[in-house]
Structure formats: structure tokens, C-alpha cells
Design a protein around this motif. Structure first.
Motif, mmCIF file in Angstrom:
data_model
loop_
_atom_site.group_PDB
_atom_site.id
_atom_site.type_symbol
_atom_site.label_atom_id
_atom_site.label_comp_id
_atom_site.label_asym_id
_atom_site.label_seq_id
_atom_site.Cartn_x
_atom_site.Cartn_y
_atom_site.Cartn_z
ATOM 1 N N ASN A 133 11.007 -35.977 74.403
ATOM 2 C CA ASN A 133 12.142 -35.316 75.054
ATOM 3 C C ASN A 133 13.105 -34.759 74.016
ATOM 4 O OD1 ASN A 133 13.382 -37.638 74.076
ATOM 5 N ND2 ASN A 133 13.531 -38.621 76.081
ATOM 6 N N LYS A 134 13.990 -33.918 74.485
ATOM 7 C CA LYS A 134 15.036 -33.321 73.654
ATOM 8 C C LYS A 134 16.345 -33.378 74.429
ATOM 9 C CE LYS A 134 14.200 -29.336 71.815
ATOM 10 N NZ LYS A 134 13.892 -27.895 71.809
ATOM 11 N N TYR B 109 16.313 -28.361 66.107
ATOM 12 C CA TYR B 109 16.177 -28.525 67.562
ATOM 13 C C TYR B 109 15.730 -27.234 68.230
ATOM 14 C CZ TYR B 109 17.773 -29.856 72.310
ATOM 15 O OH TYR B 109 17.863 -30.143 73.652
ATOM 16 N N LYS C 117 20.737 -32.504 74.088
ATOM 17 C CA LYS C 117 21.961 -32.109 73.401
ATOM 18 C C LYS C 117 23.048 -33.139 73.733
ATOM 19 C CE LYS C 117 20.993 -27.135 73.656
ATOM 20 N NZ LYS C 117 21.470 -25.820 74.172
ATOM 21 N N HIS D 82 17.489 -37.400 64.947
ATOM 22 C CA HIS D 82 18.808 -37.117 65.541
ATOM 23 C C HIS D 82 19.824 -36.763 64.462
ATOM 24 C CE1 HIS D 82 20.404 -41.058 64.243
ATOM 25 N NE2 HIS D 82 19.251 -41.586 64.664
ATOM 26 N N ARG E 245 22.378 -33.946 68.427
ATOM 27 C CA ARG E 245 21.040 -33.661 68.996
ATOM 28 C C ARG E 245 20.144 -34.893 68.898
ATOM 29 N NH1 ARG E 245 23.686 -29.873 70.180
ATOM 30 N NH2 ARG E 245 23.178 -27.641 70.081
ATOM 31 N N TRP E 246 19.185 -34.955 69.850
ATOM 32 C CA TRP E 246 18.168 -36.006 69.863
ATOM 33 C C TRP E 246 16.810 -35.379 70.154
ATOM 34 C CZ3 TRP E 246 16.787 -40.927 68.893
ATOM 35 C CH2 TRP E 246 15.665 -41.452 69.568
ATOM 36 N N ILE E 247 15.818 -35.694 69.318
ATOM 37 C CA ILE E 247 14.416 -35.284 69.524
ATOM 38 C C ILE E 247 13.605 -36.578 69.554
ATOM 39 C CG2 ILE E 247 12.464 -33.948 68.639
ATOM 40 C CD1 ILE E 247 14.571 -32.283 67.026
ATOM 41 N N VAL F 127 6.341 -34.978 70.682
ATOM 42 C CA VAL F 127 7.698 -34.887 71.229
ATOM 43 C C VAL F 127 7.703 -35.395 72.669
ATOM 44 C CG1 VAL F 127 9.580 -33.336 71.842
ATOM 45 C CG2 VAL F 127 8.277 -32.952 69.731
#
Length: 328
Positions: free
Chosen positions: A245-246, A316, A248, A288, A272-274, A243
Motif C-alpha cells: 500500500n501507499k 512515492y 500520504k 517512509h 509518506r508511507w510505502i 508493494v
């Protein structure tokens, strides 16, 4: 002259007796000689064995007797041919029995039942019952994972003066959103003495491109499985990812050019994005949400893994910086 005849006759008889006696001693088929044991040792595993008497070794092979000097070469070959063979029979593995699982549930051993089902499901040990097993796992995890009830994967923490959710989450290497989710808290407000269930351990994500599924694990046990969309033309890479970054409500940086903030009609990332850490020739990939839920279950993205927004929001909350992502 008569004397010479008698001498020749005597020599002839001696030679005949010598040759005849030697032949019988060497190749007597079906005759047991009294000078060697007639019966082999019953404990002897080989069909060949040796008996020694007066420095004369005789080899028995079934009913044929011969001096060892005459079978010197053949003996080695025979012995190798009669070596004891190790038993290589593989015991049949018992097929998993769901009755054991149901017994665990009746006895209140839900953690044991979930762990056993998880192994059966992940290894597809009963392929014809995969859907049934998944439903049972999801039902068990509603209590073990997604509720305030205690479980082997969690601890109960008592709120202390000065505590805030972010501080507690950091202490246990988790996310405050997950603490809120499993404890049913609508806000971050805490009360001193309040008891919070906190999941502990390592999370892992398994993505199956062929099945269009993403499976979340906690301590290598099944938590939940989600349907996904993968890259068209086999653009989704395989391998192990970390991972990066994360985010919202992420902004989308289109590979074709253009920057589209969250809510823009061109932004297809959902809620969301991971993001994955970059690798040589692999960058910009991640998991995402989507504004195209109808694409789930197909190969339609530019390489990222798409999920329904409600699913990616749940995922997430579980994902931390040390979550391992395996795509295969």
C-alpha cells in the motif's frame, strides 16, 4: 668327433646371428630403419604417430623405435598425455571509457550516454569515479526524466476531450502525481490538445544496507539515488519485496503500542508511507519519511527504511503496485 664339433660350432653361430639381429631390430637407438618412413608427417600434432608396412606397426617416439606389441600399454598413456590442449586464455575486458560517454553527449545521444553510465555506475566498473559518474547521471536525468523533454523512456500524449489526469495515469500504469511532477504542472487542470510527457516501463528499487543508499531504476536504468536510514541491530530484512500500500500523511501504529495520527509529535513516519507485503515472520515493514532527518546515514530505525521527506515524496510518485523492492 670332429663332425660333432663342427655341428656345434654351426649351431652356435646361427644362434648368435639370430639373437644379435633380433636385438638390433627391436631396440636400435638413433638408427633409422629403411623399411619405415624416416620423417613424421609435419601436419601431425602428436609427438607419437604410427606407420604401417606389411602388417608390422612401428611406433616412433623421438629417436626410439620399438614394435607396437612392446609398447601396447605405454602407447595409450602417451597418447593421452599429448592430447591437444584447448586455448583457455580469457581476453582482457576493456575498461569502460568515459570519453565514449562524452562523445555521445556532444552528439546529442543523451539516452545512450545515460544508459552506458548507468551500467558503469551500478556495476561499479570505475569505483574511483563513482561520485563523478553519479553527478553526470543526475544531470542527464534532470532532462531525460525530470523534465517535459522527450526521452526513450517516455511518450508524448495529447490530451483529448474528457481526459483527466487520473484516467491518463491509469491508462499508462503510472501515477498522476508523477505526470504532474515531470511536466511541471501545479494543478490537475488539463487543456485539450496539451502535450504531456509520460514515463513508461517498470520501476525497481534497490536498497543497499552497507552503503545506506536507495537507488531508483526505470527499465533497469538509473534514475536517482537517495541516502537512507536502516534498522538498528540489523533489523531491516533482506530479500525481494512487493508493494502492499501507499499512503500520504500516514498514521503511525507504534510497535510499542499507541496510534499516532499524522502531525502528532510521536508520529515519526514523516509525509509518506510505502508498505511492503507481509512475509512469514516479516510484517509491518516499509519505506517512509522521517521527523528525524539527522538519523539519515545511520542504523536507527525499528527495521523500516527512512528517507528525508522531500526524497520519499519524489520516490512515492514513481512507485506503483508492480514496483519490485530489493534489499541487500
Amino acid at each position: 668327433m670332429k663332425t660333432i664339433k663342427n655341428a656345434c660350432m654351426l649351431i652356435f653361430c646361427v644362434c648368435f646371428l639370430f639373437i644379435s639381429g633380433g636385438y638390433r631390430a627391436t631396440f636400435a637407438v638413433g638408427i633409422q630403419q629403411p623399411v619405415v618412413p624416416a620423417n613424421p608427417n609435419p601436419d601431425q600434432k602428436s609427438l607419437l604417430f604410427a606407420a604401417k608396412e606389411a602388417d608390422n606397426v612401428v611406433i616412433y617416439r623421438k629417436d626410439i623405435i620399438a614394435h607396437s606389441a612392446e609398447l601396447k600399454k605405454g602407447l595409450k598413456t602417451d597418447e593421452e598425455g599429448f592430447k591437444t590442449v584447448k586455448n583457455t586464455t580469457i581476453k582482457n575486458q576493456e575498461k569502460p571509457n568515459l570519453e565514449v560517454v562524452h562523445t555521445y553527449i556532444k552528439e546529442g545521444k543523451k539516452d545512450e550516454a545515460r544508459n552506458m553510465l548507468s551500467e558503469i555506475f551500478m556495476n561499479k566498473q570505475i569505483p574511483e569515479k563513482q561520485n563523478e559518474i553519479k553527478e553526470l547521471l543526475d544531470k542527464l536525468n534532470e532532462e531525460l526524466i525530470f523534465s517535459p523533454s522527450s526521452s526513450s523512456d517516455a511518450i508524448l500524449y495529447t490530451v483529448q476531450p474528457g481526459d483527466v489526469l487520473a484516467k491518463i495515469a491509469k491508462k499508462f500504469t503510472t501515477n498522476y502525481e508523477l505526470i504532474m511532477r515531470i511536466n511541471g504542472k501545479p494543478t490537475t487542470r488539463l487543456n485539450i490538445g496539451e502535450r504531456l510527457k509520460i514515463l513508461t516501463g517498470k520501476t525497481k528499487i534497490l536498497v543497499s544496507k552497507s552503503d545506506f543508499t536507495l537507488t531508483l531504476l526505470l527499465n533497469n536504468h538509473y534514475v536517482k539515488q537517495y541516502r537512507i536510514c536502516i534498522g538498528k541491530d540489523d533489523k531491516t530484512p533482506v530479500g525481494i519485496f512487493e508493494v502492499k500500500n501507499k499512503m500520504k500523511e500516514p498514521t503511525w501504529y507504534s510497535p510499542q503500542g499507541g496510534v499516532f495520527p499524522y502531525g502528532h509529535k510521536e508520529n515519526i513516519l514523516g509525509t509518506r508511507w510505502i508498505g511492503f507485503k507481509d512475509k512469514p515472520n516479516l510484517y509491518g515493514f516499509g519505506i517512509h519519511g522521517t521527523t528525524l532527518p539527522e538519523s539519515i546515514g545511520t542504523a536507527a530505525s525499528n527495521g523500516c527504511v527512512r528517507m528525508v521527506n522531500s526524497d520519499v515524496e519524489e520516490l512515492y510518485d514513481f512507485v506503483t503496485q508492480d514496483t519490485e523492492i530489493i534489499i541487500q
